[in-house]
Design an enzyme around this catalytic site. Structure first.
Site, PDB file in Angstrom:
ATOM      1  N   CYS A   2       0.828  -1.209   0.000  1.00 42.03           N
ATOM      2  CA  CYS A   2       0.000   0.000   0.000  1.00 42.03           C
ATOM      3  C   CYS A   2       0.859   1.255   0.000  1.00 42.03           C
ATOM      4  O   CYS A   2       2.002   1.249   0.413  1.00 42.03           O
ATOM      5  CB  CYS A   2      -0.870   0.018   1.251  1.00 42.03           C
ATOM      6  SG  CYS A   2      -1.898  -1.428   1.423  1.00 42.03           S
ATOM      7  N   ARG A  27       4.646   0.751  -6.079  1.00 43.26           N
ATOM      8  CA  ARG A  27       4.648  -0.099  -4.873  1.00 43.26           C
ATOM      9  C   ARG A  27       3.711  -1.290  -5.037  1.00 43.26           C
ATOM     10  O   ARG A  27       3.748  -2.233  -4.273  1.00 43.26           O
ATOM     11  CB  ARG A  27       4.232   0.728  -3.653  1.00 43.26           C
ATOM     12  CG  ARG A  27       5.190   1.873  -3.312  1.00 43.26           C
ATOM     13  CD  ARG A  27       4.621   2.776  -2.235  1.00 43.26           C
ATOM     14  NE  ARG A  27       4.437   2.110  -0.994  1.00 43.26           N
ATOM     15  CZ  ARG A  27       5.403   1.981  -0.061  1.00 43.26           C
ATOM     16  NH1 ARG A  27       6.592   2.494  -0.305  1.00 43.26           N
ATOM     17  NH2 ARG A  27       5.179   1.359   1.060  1.00 43.26           N
ATOM     18  N   TRP A  74      -2.960  -2.590  -1.601  1.00 38.77           N
ATOM     19  CA  TRP A  74      -2.546  -3.922  -2.055  1.00 38.77           C
ATOM     20  C   TRP A  74      -3.209  -4.868  -1.070  1.00 38.77           C
ATOM     21  O   TRP A  74      -2.808  -4.954   0.089  1.00 38.77           O
ATOM     22  CB  TRP A  74      -1.025  -4.019  -2.008  1.00 38.77           C
ATOM     23  CG  TRP A  74      -0.455  -5.214  -2.690  1.00 38.77           C
ATOM     24  CD1 TRP A  74      -0.203  -5.356  -4.024  1.00 38.77           C
ATOM     25  CD2 TRP A  74      -0.067  -6.454  -2.085  1.00 38.77           C
ATOM     26  NE1 TRP A  74       0.341  -6.586  -4.281  1.00 38.77           N
ATOM     27  CE2 TRP A  74       0.429  -7.284  -3.115  1.00 38.77           C
ATOM     28  CE3 TRP A  74      -0.081  -6.939  -0.787  1.00 38.77           C
ATOM     29  CZ2 TRP A  74       0.903  -8.578  -2.870  1.00 38.77           C
ATOM     30  CZ3 TRP A  74       0.396  -8.202  -0.536  1.00 38.77           C
ATOM     31  CH2 TRP A  74       0.870  -9.020  -1.573  1.00 38.77           C
ATOM     32  N   ASN A 100      -1.293   1.410   5.893  1.00 38.40           N
ATOM     33  CA  ASN A 100      -0.432   0.420   5.247  1.00 38.40           C
ATOM     34  C   ASN A 100       0.027  -0.515   6.360  1.00 38.40           C
ATOM     35  O   ASN A 100       0.516  -0.067   7.388  1.00 38.40           O
ATOM     36  CB  ASN A 100       0.770   1.122   4.596  1.00 38.40           C
ATOM     37  CG  ASN A 100       1.711   0.124   3.927  1.00 38.40           C
ATOM     38  OD1 ASN A 100       1.355  -1.037   3.737  1.00 38.40           O
ATOM     39  ND2 ASN A 100       2.914   0.572   3.592  1.00 38.40           N
ATOM     40  N   GLY A 101      -0.150  -1.840   6.161  1.00 36.23           N
ATOM     41  CA  GLY A 101       0.290  -2.788   7.178  1.00 36.23           C
ATOM     42  C   GLY A 101      -0.822  -3.787   7.474  1.00 36.23           C
ATOM     43  O   GLY A 101      -1.777  -3.926   6.721  1.00 36.23           O
ATOM     44  N   GLU A 482      18.944 -14.693 -11.329  1.00 36.89           N
ATOM     45  CA  GLU A 482      18.403 -13.346 -11.522  1.00 36.89           C
ATOM     46  C   GLU A 482      17.772 -13.209 -12.898  1.00 36.89           C
ATOM     47  O   GLU A 482      16.693 -12.613 -13.041  1.00 36.89           O
ATOM     48  CB  GLU A 482      19.517 -12.312 -11.317  1.00 36.89           C
ATOM     49  CG  GLU A 482      19.095 -10.872 -11.520  1.00 36.89           C
ATOM     50  CD  GLU A 482      17.936 -10.444 -10.617  1.00 36.89           C
ATOM     51  OE1 GLU A 482      17.621 -11.157  -9.652  1.00 36.89           O
ATOM     52  OE2 GLU A 482      17.332  -9.402 -10.922  1.00 36.89           O
ATOM     53  N   LYS A 486      13.817 -12.252 -13.516  1.00 36.05           N
ATOM     54  CA  LYS A 486      13.394 -11.131 -14.369  1.00 36.05           C
ATOM     55  C   LYS A 486      12.380 -11.594 -15.401  1.00 36.05           C
ATOM     56  O   LYS A 486      11.358 -10.951 -15.614  1.00 36.05           O
ATOM     57  CB  LYS A 486      14.620 -10.513 -15.059  1.00 36.05           C
ATOM     58  CG  LYS A 486      15.472  -9.679 -14.142  1.00 36.05           C
ATOM     59  CD  LYS A 486      14.720  -8.413 -13.773  1.00 36.05           C
ATOM     60  CE  LYS A 486      14.941  -7.852 -12.404  1.00 36.05           C
ATOM     61  NZ  LYS A 486      14.834  -8.654 -11.241  1.00 36.05           N
ATOM     62  N   GLU A 489       9.000 -12.401 -13.597  1.00 37.54           N
ATOM     63  CA  GLU A 489       8.215 -11.317 -12.981  1.00 37.54           C
ATOM     64  C   GLU A 489       7.803 -10.257 -14.009  1.00 37.54           C
ATOM     65  O   GLU A 489       6.864  -9.522 -13.773  1.00 37.54           O
ATOM     66  CB  GLU A 489       8.984 -10.688 -11.821  1.00 37.54           C
ATOM     67  CG  GLU A 489      10.272  -9.995 -12.177  1.00 37.54           C
ATOM     68  CD  GLU A 489      10.897  -9.328 -10.954  1.00 37.54           C
ATOM     69  OE1 GLU A 489      10.200  -8.981 -10.000  1.00 37.54           O
ATOM     70  OE2 GLU A 489      12.134  -9.156 -10.968  1.00 37.54           O
ATOM     71  N   HIS A 505      21.021 -34.183 -12.859  1.00 36.13           N
ATOM     72  CA  HIS A 505      20.311 -34.713 -11.672  1.00 36.13           C
ATOM     73  C   HIS A 505      18.814 -34.481 -11.778  1.00 36.13           C
ATOM     74  O   HIS A 505      18.123 -34.358 -10.771  1.00 36.13           O
ATOM     75  CB  HIS A 505      20.897 -34.068 -10.413  1.00 36.13           C
ATOM     76  CG  HIS A 505      22.361 -34.327 -10.268  1.00 36.13           C
ATOM     77  ND1 HIS A 505      22.888 -35.531  -9.856  1.00 36.13           N
ATOM     78  CD2 HIS A 505      23.433 -33.547 -10.585  1.00 36.13           C
ATOM     79  CE1 HIS A 505      24.199 -35.476  -9.857  1.00 36.13           C
ATOM     80  NE2 HIS A 505      24.564 -34.290 -10.302  1.00 36.13           N
ATOM     81  N   LYS A 604       6.790  -3.212  -5.087  1.00 42.08           N
ATOM     82  CA  LYS A 604       8.196  -2.816  -5.115  1.00 42.08           C
ATOM     83  C   LYS A 604       8.866  -3.130  -3.782  1.00 42.08           C
ATOM     84  O   LYS A 604      10.003  -3.523  -3.730  1.00 42.08           O
ATOM     85  CB  LYS A 604       8.330  -1.318  -5.408  1.00 42.08           C
ATOM     86  CG  LYS A 604       9.767  -0.837  -5.525  1.00 42.08           C
ATOM     87  CD  LYS A 604      10.497  -1.523  -6.640  1.00 42.08           C
ATOM     88  CE  LYS A 604      11.925  -1.111  -6.752  1.00 42.08           C
ATOM     89  NZ  LYS A 604      12.673  -1.933  -7.732  1.00 42.08           N
TER      90      LYS A 604
HETATM   91  C1  AGP Z   1      13.044  -8.136  -7.777  1.00 41.04           C
HETATM   92  O1  AGP Z   1      12.913  -7.659  -9.098  1.00 41.04           O
HETATM   93  C2  AGP Z   1      11.846  -7.807  -6.939  1.00 41.04           C
HETATM   94  N1  AGP Z   1      11.560  -6.416  -6.975  1.00 41.04           N
HETATM   95  C3  AGP Z   1      11.955  -8.395  -5.532  1.00 41.04           C
HETATM   96  O2  AGP Z   1      12.437  -9.716  -5.615  1.00 41.04           O
HETATM   97  C4  AGP Z   1      12.893  -7.629  -4.582  1.00 41.04           C
HETATM   98  O3  AGP Z   1      14.235  -7.783  -4.996  1.00 41.04           O
HETATM   99  C5  AGP Z   1      12.720  -8.200  -3.179  1.00 41.04           C
HETATM  100  O4  AGP Z   1      11.378  -7.988  -2.780  1.00 41.04           O
HETATM  101  C6  AGP Z   1      13.672  -7.574  -2.141  1.00 41.04           C
HETATM  102  O5  AGP Z   1      13.390  -6.209  -2.031  1.00 41.04           O
HETATM  103  P1  AGP Z   1      14.428  -5.309  -1.186  1.00 41.04           P
HETATM  104  O6  AGP Z   1      15.735  -5.335  -1.905  1.00 41.04           O
HETATM  105  O7  AGP Z   1      13.809  -3.940  -1.160  1.00 41.04           O
HETATM  106  O8  AGP Z   1      14.538  -5.918   0.195  1.00 41.04           O
END
Ligand code: AGP
Length: 609
Positions: A2, A27, A74, A100-101, A482, A486, A489, A505, A604
Site C-alpha cells: 500500500c 509499490r 494492495w 499500510n500494514g 536473476e 526477471k 516477474e 540430476h 516494489k
Molecule cells: C526483484 O525484481 C523484486 N523487486 C523483488 O524480488 C525484490 O528484490 C525483493 O522484494 C527484495 O526487495 P528489497 O531489496 O527492497 O529488500
C-alpha cells in the site's frame, strides 16, 4: 504494498493527491482512493482498479478541498473491491483513515467495538482504526490516535483526518515507513519520498512508536505517550528528474540504461586508483571490528538475495572468509547459530522488506556485527544495523530490480576487497588490478547496452514461449537465478535456473524443442564444464542461447545464438552478463503487453509478510 499520501497547504488538494498516488503506483496496488475536506465536510472517492479509473471518476464528479489523504491498496484483509478500498471511515464519517500494514488483532477489536455499538461497512482490518479514533475522540485528533494505537497489535503506517478537529493530518507508525515532507507553507505525509520530490527535499522519517501532526502552520512530532520529539530534518539528494521516465517507454528500461552511471556513482569516493585502497569509513564500522570477522552471513530476499549470492563468491574468493547466504523469510524462523565473530549483512534496496527487517531484529539478539546494504537512505533496515553501505542508485521506480542489483554487487565487491585488505589477504598489486577493472565496468556496460536492438530482435523470437531454463556455474549461477526471476516477474513466462552441474540430476529431462535454455558462459574456470552441459542439451535438440565473452569464437559453434559481452575479471562477470538478461526479459514482457513497470501481483517493497 500500500501507498499513503497526505497534503495540507494552500493548493487544491485533489491534483496533488492523485499525482502523489501515481508516484506510489510502483509499490503495487489493486485499488485507490482519496478523502478531501471541503468546508469541514469529508468527501471520499474510491475505485477498484488503477489510478486512471480514480482520475476518470474525479473528472466525472469532481471533488475539491484544502487538505486530504490518498491511498493505493494492495489487498491483504478483504478482497480487492471498491468497498474495501481506502480511505475508511468511522460510524459518522467524521473520522477517516488510510493505512499500510496489517492489524493482527483486528477481529477481536472489531467484535468489541460492535458490542459497543459501532457499525462496520467493510471486511478490512483498517476500518477498526477509524472506529477506535471515534471511540477515544475527546476534542484532540492526535490524542485520540495516541490512545487508539495502544490497542493495536501488528504493523501500521496510518494517516488520519477528522472534521471534528479540522485542518490537520495525524500520522502514526509501527513497521511500514512514513516520511513527512516539509514544503514552503505546505506539508506532506507519504509512504516514501518519491511523491515529495516535486515539492521539497526536506523530509523527516518517522521511527516506530512515533507520530506526526501536520497543519497549515507546520509539522510537530510526538511519541505515543504524547511527548514532544525533536526530529532530524534530512535534505534529500534525489531530484524529481531522477524519478521521471526521461523519454524511455518504461521506468524499467530507463533504469537498465542508468546502470553504467549507477556503478560510477556507487564507486565514487570509495576507491583510490593511485593506492589501490578502498575507503568505506562511511559505513561507521572500524577496521578493527571488521578484522574480527571469521564468518559472514548474508540475509536478503528476491533479487537482493541473488546479489548476495554473487557477494558470497566475491568475499570467499578475495577475503577467504566463509559466507552463508540465507533467505530472510526462512532464516528468521530457523534455530540459527551466530556469535560475535559473525558479520551479518542484510541486503535490501528498499530497506523496508518485512522478512529482512524481522530477521535482522531476531539476529541482533545474538549480538553479531550487523551491516546493511541499502538504497533508501535512513530506511528501517539502514537505521537498525551497526553500519550501512548505501548504494547510490537513485530512486528505482520499476518494480523489477535492475540498477539497484548492479549497485548492490558493486557494493559487495568493494566490501569484499575492504575485508581482504583488512585481513591482509590481498596485496596492493592485486587490489590495484581489481580496482582498475572495476573502473572499466561502466564503459563495458555501455558497450552491451549499445546492442540493445539486437537483444530486442532476439527477444521477439521468444514472446510466445511458455518455459525457459537458465544455466550458470560458479558466480554465473546467481546470474542465471536473476535472469530467470526477471523473465518470470516481467513477462509471466515460467523460467527456472539451475547450476549447470545439476542438469544431469533431473532438469535435463525437461529438454525439448519448446524448452529453450539461456546459458551464461563467460570464460572462467568452469567454462569447459558449461560447454559439456551445452553439448548434452544440443544432443537432445534443445535450443540454446549463450551469454558469452565477445572474444570467444568456440561458443558460436556450440549454441544457436550468442549474446556477446566484453571480457572482464572472472569474479566481475555478473556486472556484464546480467544486463542482456534484464533487456531480454524487458523486451519479451513489453512485447507480450505485460505491465512492465508494475507487474501483476507484485509490489516494489514487500513491507508485510
Ligand atoms: C526483484 O525484481 C523484486 N523487486 C523483488 O524480488 C525484490 O528484490 C525483493 O522484494 C527484495 O526487495 P528489497 O531489496 O527492497 O529488500
Amino acid at each position: 504494498m500500500c501507498g499513503i499520501i497526505g497534503y495540507i497547504g494552500p493548493k487544491s488538494v485533489v491534483p496533488i493527491l492523485v499525482e502523489g498516488l501515481k508516484r506510489l503506483e510502483y509499490r503495487g496496488y489493486d485499488s485507490a482512493g482519496v478523502a478531501v475536506v471541503d468546508e469541514n465536510q469529508i468527501n471520499i472517492r474510491r475505485v477498484h482498479g488503477k489510478i486512471a479509473a480514480l482520475e476518470k471518476s474525479l473528472e466525472e464528479s469532481p471533488l475539491d478541498g484544502i487538505y486530504g489523504v490518498g491511498h493505493t491498496r494492495w489487498a491483504t484483509h478483504g478482497r480487492p473491491c471498491e468497498e474495501n478500498a481506502h480511505p475508511h471511515q468511522d460510524c459518522t464519517g467524521s473520522v477517516v483513515v488510510v493505512h499500510n500494514g496489517i492489524i493482527e488483532n483486528y477481529l477481536a477489536l472489531k467484535k468489541k467495538l460492535k458490542k459497543e455499538g459501532h457499525t462496520f461497512r467493510t471486511e478490512t482490518d483498517t476500518e477498526i482504526i477509524a472506529h477506535l479514533v471515534e471511540k477515544y475522540f475527546k476534542g484532540s485528533l492526535e490524542e485520540a490516535v495516541q490512545r487508539a494505537v495502544q490497542d493495536l497489535d501488528g504493523a501500521y503506517a496510518v494517516a488520519v483526518i477528522s472534521s471534528k478537529d479540522p485542518e490537520k493530518i495525524v500520522a502514526a507508525k509501527v513497521g511500514p515507513p512514513i516520511v513527512v515532507g516539509l514544503g514552503k507553507k505546505e506539508f506532506f505525509i507519504s509512504s516514501d519520498i518519491n511523491p515529495l520530490l516535486s515539492y521539497t527535499q526536506k523530509v523527516v522519517f518517522l521511527e516506530d512508536g512515533e507520530m506526526a501532526v501536520i497543519e497549515p502552520t507546520g509539522a510537530n512530532f510526538f511519541d505515543f505517550k504524547g511527548k514532544v520529539l525533536e526530529k532530524k530534518v534530512h535534505h534529500l539528494s534525489w531530484s524529481r528528474l531522477m524519478a521521471e521516465k526521461s523519454g524511455f517507454k518504461h521506468f524499467m528500461l530507463k533504469e537498465i540504461f542508468e546502470q553504467p552511471q549507477v556503478v560510477r556513482d556507487t564507486l565514487k569516493g570509495r576507491v583510490f586508483l593511485d593506492s589501490g585502497k578502498i575507503c568505506l569509513d562511511e559505513i561507521g564500522v572500524s577496521p578493527e571490528l571488521f578484522k574480527k570477522t571469521e564468518r559472514v552471513v548474508i540475509i536478503a530476499c528476491g533479487t537482493s538475495y541473488h546479489a548476495g549470492l554473487v557477494g558470497k563468491y566475491l568475499i570467499e574468493a578475495m577475503a577467504q572468509i566463509p559466507v552463508d547466504i540465507e533467505f530472510a523469510s526462512e532464516y528468521r524462523y530457523r534455530d540459527f547459530i551466530l556469535d560475535k565473530k559473525a558479520l551479518v549483512i542484510v541486503i535490501s534496496q528498499s530497506g523496508e522488506t518485512a522478512d529482512s527487517l524481522a530477521a535482522l531484529r531476531i539476529i541482533k539478539e545474538m549480538k553479531p556485527l550487523t551491516l546493511s546494504i541499502c538504497n533508501a537512505v535512513n530506511s528501517s533496515i539502514a537505521r537498525e544495523t551497526d553500519g550501512v553501505l548505501y548504494t547510490h542508485a537513485g530512486p528505482e521506480i520499476g518494480v523489477a530490480a535492475t540498477k539497484t542489483y548492479s549497485a548492490q554487487i558493486v557494493a559487495l565487491a568493494l566490501l569484499a576487497m575492504h575485508l581482504a585488505q583488512i585481513k591482509g589477504r590481498i596485496d596492493e598489486k592485486a587490489s590495484l588490478a581489481l580496482i582498475e577493472e572495476l573502473g572499466r565496468i561502466p564503459h563495458k556496460m555501455e558497450k552491451i547496452l549499445n546492442q540493445a536492438k539486437s537483444i530486442e530482435d532476439l527477444a521477439s523470437k521468444f514472446v510466445s514461449f511458455s518455459h525457459f531454463l537458465y544455466l550458470g556455474r560458479g558466480v554465473s549461477f546467481p546470474v542465471a537465478l536473476e535472469g530467470a526471476l526477471k523473465l518470470k516477474e516481467i513477462s509471466y513466462i515460467h523460467a527456472e535456473a539451475y547450476p549447470g552441474g545439476e542438469m544431469k540430476h533431473g532438469p535435463i529431462a525437461l529438454i525439448e524443442e519448446n524448452m529453450p535454455t539461456m546459458a551464461i558462459v563467460p570464460r572462467d574456470r568452469v567454462y569447459a564444464k558449461m560447454l559439456s552441459n551445452i553439448s548434452e542439451i544440443k544432443a537432445r535438440i534443445g535450443y540454446i542461447l549463450a551469454v558469452a565473452s565477445e572474444d570467444d569464437k568456440e561458443i558460436e559453434e556450440r549454441v544457436d545464438k550468442v549474446i556477446p559481452v566484453p571480457s572482464t575479471e572472472p569474479l566481475f562477470t555478473p556486472f556484464l552478463t546480467t544486463l542482456p538478461l534484464q533487456l531480454f526479459a524487458y523486451y519479451i514482457g513489453a512485447m507480450r503487453g505485460a505491465d512492465v513497470d508494475q507487474p501483476r501481483n507484485l509490489a516494489k517493497s514487500v513491507t508485510v509478510e
